[in-house]
Design an enzyme around this catalytic site. Structure first.
Site, PDB file in Angstrom:
ATOM      1  N   VAL A  82      24.729  43.237  25.413  1.00  0.00           N
ATOM      2  CA  VAL A  82      23.557  42.467  25.816  1.00  0.00           C
ATOM      3  C   VAL A  82      23.303  41.358  24.804  1.00  0.00           C
ATOM      4  O   VAL A  82      23.210  41.617  23.593  1.00  0.00           O
ATOM      5  CB  VAL A  82      22.314  43.356  25.927  1.00  0.00           C
ATOM      6  CG1 VAL A  82      21.108  42.534  26.363  1.00  0.00           C
ATOM      7  CG2 VAL A  82      22.557  44.497  26.904  1.00  0.00           C
ATOM      8  N   VAL A  84      21.834  36.889  24.493  1.00  0.00           N
ATOM      9  CA  VAL A  84      21.566  35.546  25.013  1.00  0.00           C
ATOM     10  C   VAL A  84      21.737  34.572  23.861  1.00  0.00           C
ATOM     11  O   VAL A  84      21.262  34.828  22.736  1.00  0.00           O
ATOM     12  CB  VAL A  84      20.144  35.426  25.601  1.00  0.00           C
ATOM     13  CG1 VAL A  84      19.846  33.992  26.019  1.00  0.00           C
ATOM     14  CG2 VAL A  84      19.978  36.367  26.787  1.00  0.00           C
ATOM     15  N   ARG A  90      14.112  32.232  25.651  1.00  0.00           N
ATOM     16  CA  ARG A  90      12.832  31.970  26.322  1.00  0.00           C
ATOM     17  C   ARG A  90      12.982  31.136  27.600  1.00  0.00           C
ATOM     18  O   ARG A  90      12.154  30.300  27.916  1.00  0.00           O
ATOM     19  CB  ARG A  90      11.840  31.313  25.351  1.00  0.00           C
ATOM     20  CG  ARG A  90      11.395  32.257  24.237  1.00  0.00           C
ATOM     21  CD  ARG A  90      10.586  31.552  23.184  1.00  0.00           C
ATOM     22  NE  ARG A  90      11.401  30.618  22.413  1.00  0.00           N
ATOM     23  CZ  ARG A  90      12.213  30.964  21.417  1.00  0.00           C
ATOM     24  NH1 ARG A  90      12.300  32.233  21.060  1.00  0.00           N
ATOM     25  NH2 ARG A  90      12.916  30.064  20.771  1.00  0.00           N
ATOM     26  N   ARG A  91      14.047  31.393  28.306  1.00  0.00           N
ATOM     27  CA  ARG A  91      14.258  30.748  29.609  1.00  0.00           C
ATOM     28  C   ARG A  91      14.397  31.775  30.723  1.00  0.00           C
ATOM     29  O   ARG A  91      14.826  31.442  31.824  1.00  0.00           O
ATOM     30  CB  ARG A  91      15.484  29.823  29.548  1.00  0.00           C
ATOM     31  CG  ARG A  91      15.280  28.620  28.633  1.00  0.00           C
ATOM     32  CD  ARG A  91      16.523  27.775  28.463  1.00  0.00           C
ATOM     33  NE  ARG A  91      17.048  27.261  29.718  1.00  0.00           N
ATOM     34  CZ  ARG A  91      18.079  26.414  29.805  1.00  0.00           C
ATOM     35  NH1 ARG A  91      18.670  25.987  28.690  1.00  0.00           N
ATOM     36  NH2 ARG A  91      18.516  25.998  30.969  1.00  0.00           N
ATOM     37  N   GLY A  92      14.072  33.038  30.420  1.00  0.00           N
ATOM     38  CA  GLY A  92      14.113  34.077  31.444  1.00  0.00           C
ATOM     39  C   GLY A  92      15.489  34.631  31.718  1.00  0.00           C
ATOM     40  O   GLY A  92      15.665  35.401  32.681  1.00  0.00           O
ATOM     41  N   LEU A  94      17.436  36.803  29.907  1.00  0.00           N
ATOM     42  CA  LEU A  94      17.542  38.247  29.727  1.00  0.00           C
ATOM     43  C   LEU A  94      16.839  38.997  30.857  1.00  0.00           C
ATOM     44  O   LEU A  94      17.359  39.996  31.379  1.00  0.00           O
ATOM     45  CB  LEU A  94      16.953  38.664  28.381  1.00  0.00           C
ATOM     46  CG  LEU A  94      17.006  40.159  28.064  1.00  0.00           C
ATOM     47  CD1 LEU A  94      18.444  40.665  28.047  1.00  0.00           C
ATOM     48  CD2 LEU A  94      16.318  40.468  26.746  1.00  0.00           C
ATOM     49  N   TYR A 123      13.241  46.470  25.123  1.00  0.00           N
ATOM     50  CA  TYR A 123      13.593  47.036  26.421  1.00  0.00           C
ATOM     51  C   TYR A 123      12.475  47.788  27.133  1.00  0.00           C
ATOM     52  O   TYR A 123      12.631  48.128  28.304  1.00  0.00           O
ATOM     53  CB  TYR A 123      14.831  47.922  26.264  1.00  0.00           C
ATOM     54  CG  TYR A 123      16.047  47.112  25.880  1.00  0.00           C
ATOM     55  CD1 TYR A 123      16.724  46.372  26.844  1.00  0.00           C
ATOM     56  CD2 TYR A 123      16.483  47.028  24.564  1.00  0.00           C
ATOM     57  CE1 TYR A 123      17.823  45.596  26.508  1.00  0.00           C
ATOM     58  CE2 TYR A 123      17.574  46.259  24.215  1.00  0.00           C
ATOM     59  CZ  TYR A 123      18.241  45.536  25.187  1.00  0.00           C
ATOM     60  OH  TYR A 123      19.318  44.754  24.856  1.00  0.00           O
ATOM     61  N   PHE A 413      26.797  52.605  21.489  1.00  0.00           N
ATOM     62  CA  PHE A 413      27.535  51.854  22.509  1.00  0.00           C
ATOM     63  C   PHE A 413      26.792  50.581  22.864  1.00  0.00           C
ATOM     64  O   PHE A 413      25.678  50.365  22.418  1.00  0.00           O
ATOM     65  CB  PHE A 413      27.774  52.724  23.755  1.00  0.00           C
ATOM     66  CG  PHE A 413      26.528  53.305  24.357  1.00  0.00           C
ATOM     67  CD1 PHE A 413      25.863  52.644  25.379  1.00  0.00           C
ATOM     68  CD2 PHE A 413      25.994  54.528  23.923  1.00  0.00           C
ATOM     69  CE1 PHE A 413      24.716  53.182  25.956  1.00  0.00           C
ATOM     70  CE2 PHE A 413      24.857  55.072  24.487  1.00  0.00           C
ATOM     71  CZ  PHE A 413      24.211  54.404  25.490  1.00  0.00           C
TER      72      PHE A 413
END
Length: 413
Positions: A82, A84, A90-92, A94, A123, A413
């Site tokens: 995971v 970005v 901050r552009r959506g 994720l 999360y 993991f």
């Protein structure tokens, strides 16, 4: 140019992984880093964001399963990779990746998604709950005297070669796994890349990997400890540190035998175990418990429930009772609803959709935290995270969600 989202092709690993590796401080990975990731990677389970031709975010998943209280296991998507790019925060991105990934998982046979988080603040908003924790334990070798009533195992300790460990450890792990909620299935590729390969650039200045195995009276391996030695000689005095990466055994007597073996490593002054179950018997088995310094209580496994009945139905409950849960799931409303949990005195039970009035109201994040027995419902209610609609329902839920052993996961993991 608008962002696009797609599954990467098998030959796009390096480009797809670039945002993740840069985020972890590795802008130019060594070829073997990518080779190791390629062995583990399941391309069809990955999804990424592109800005033009550049990958700027992504996530993936491993096919796993998760042990529940009582020993049953459910299929689980082990979320990984995971990240970005810092240029596209901050552009959506994720949020969109998480939404698409959870939709994909929910459409398949896995009722849960699990992950180990780089940052614990991320999360919860996607419905993941803190399901297991662990502690760091450091034992001063010069004060490591065990109590006379501490269990003593028969058999013997022996240092294994890596080839011997490769043949023995996975089978022993599977023998142990049903007894520990939170343990996950480890693929052969995971064992190879995370344990047996033992690359020098992953040792943090310590020695090569040692594998200390315990053999029972019949000669079968029933526990092991993996460790490294950080050598030190201040003023020409031996002061090395034994860094234990994992200590695992079929029972407490073998577990303590392995601790004794770690204490006996020559020229060392401390055993430093990095991630131990919160109910490990060591602090209660030594004569001077203050010499077992327990610190760094930290989160580990995060659990996201997508199908409440399928995820919780196979688990064993802590006692008899019945409670109606209303699960509020803003991020993925299809995974919420009302469910009645009903259990018999022997711990068997059912989880079924219900239209009855709710006894307790909680979020998806809270249900993930409760699922393995890591925290009582009453504790979450005291923190304002569960609402009791029927007086006495929290006490019933405390009984139901109780587990015989603290949940723990030692697999990264």
């Amino acid at each position: 140019m608008p962002l696009t989202y797609r599954v990467p092709e098998p030959d796009e690993l390096e480009a797809f992984m670039r945002p993740v590796l840069r985020g972890f401080g590795d802008p130019a990975p060594e070829p073997h880093t990518l080779d190791d990731e390629r062995v583990l990677w399941e391309p069809a389970r990955s999804i990424g964001a592109l800005d033009g031709d550049d990958w700027v975010g992504g996530t993936g998943a491993f096919t796993m399963d998760l042990t529940l209280p009582g020993g049953a296991a459910v299929a689980a998507a082990g979320v990984t990779m995971v990240g970005v790019a810092s240029t596209h925060k901050r552009r959506g991105i994720l949020t969109e990746l998480m939404r698409r990934q959870l939709d994909d998982v929910a459409a398949g046979p896995e009722p849960v998604a699990i992950l180990t988080a780089s940052e614990s603040v991320i999360y919860g908003r996607f419905g993941y709950g803190l399901a297991t924790r662990g502690v760091r334990q450091r034992l001063a070798v010069g004060h490591a005297r065990f109590r006379p009533d501490a269990p003593v195992a028969g058999g013997r300790l022996r240092v294994m070669t890596i080839d011997e460990a490769r043949a023995a450890l996975p089978e022993v792990y599977e023998r142990i796994r049903p007894a520990r909620p939170g343990w996950v299935r480890r693929s052969p590729a995971w064992w190879e890349t995370h344990v047996f390969l033992d690359r020098p650039d992953r040792r943090d200045g310590a020695s090569a990997l040692y594998v200390l195995a315990h053999h029972d009276d019949r000669g079968a391996v029933d526990g092991w400890a993996t460790f490294r030695v950080v050598e030190a000689w201040p003023d020409r005095l031996p002061a090395s540190r034994v860094v234990a990466r994992e200590v695992a055994a079929v029972d407490d007597a073998v577990q303590l035998a392995l601790w004794r073996g770690l204490v006996d490593v020559d020229l060392s002054v401390e055993v430093d175990a990095l991630h131990v179950a919160v109910d490990d018997p060591l602090p209660w088995a030594v004569a001077d418990p203050r010499r077992v310094r327990t610190s760094e209580l930290t989160d580990w496994l995060w659990l996201r429930i997508l199908d409440v009945a399928a995820a919780l139905g196979p688990r064993r409950w802590g006692g008899a009772g019945e409670v109606v849960l209303e699960v509020v799931d803003p991020f993925r409303p299809a995974s919420g609803g009302r469910f009645v949990v009903a259990a018999d005195p022997d711990g068997s039970g059912t989880v079924t959709p219900s239209e009855a009035p709710a006894d307790l109201v909680l979020g998806a994040e809270e249900l993930g935290a409760l699922a393995l027995g890591g925290v009582p419902p009453t504790t979450l209610a005291r923190a304002g995270r569960i609402t009791e609609e029927r007086p006495g329902a929290l006490a019933v839920a405390d009984t139901l969600f109780r587990a015989e052993r603290a949940p723990h996961c030692a697999t990264m993991f």
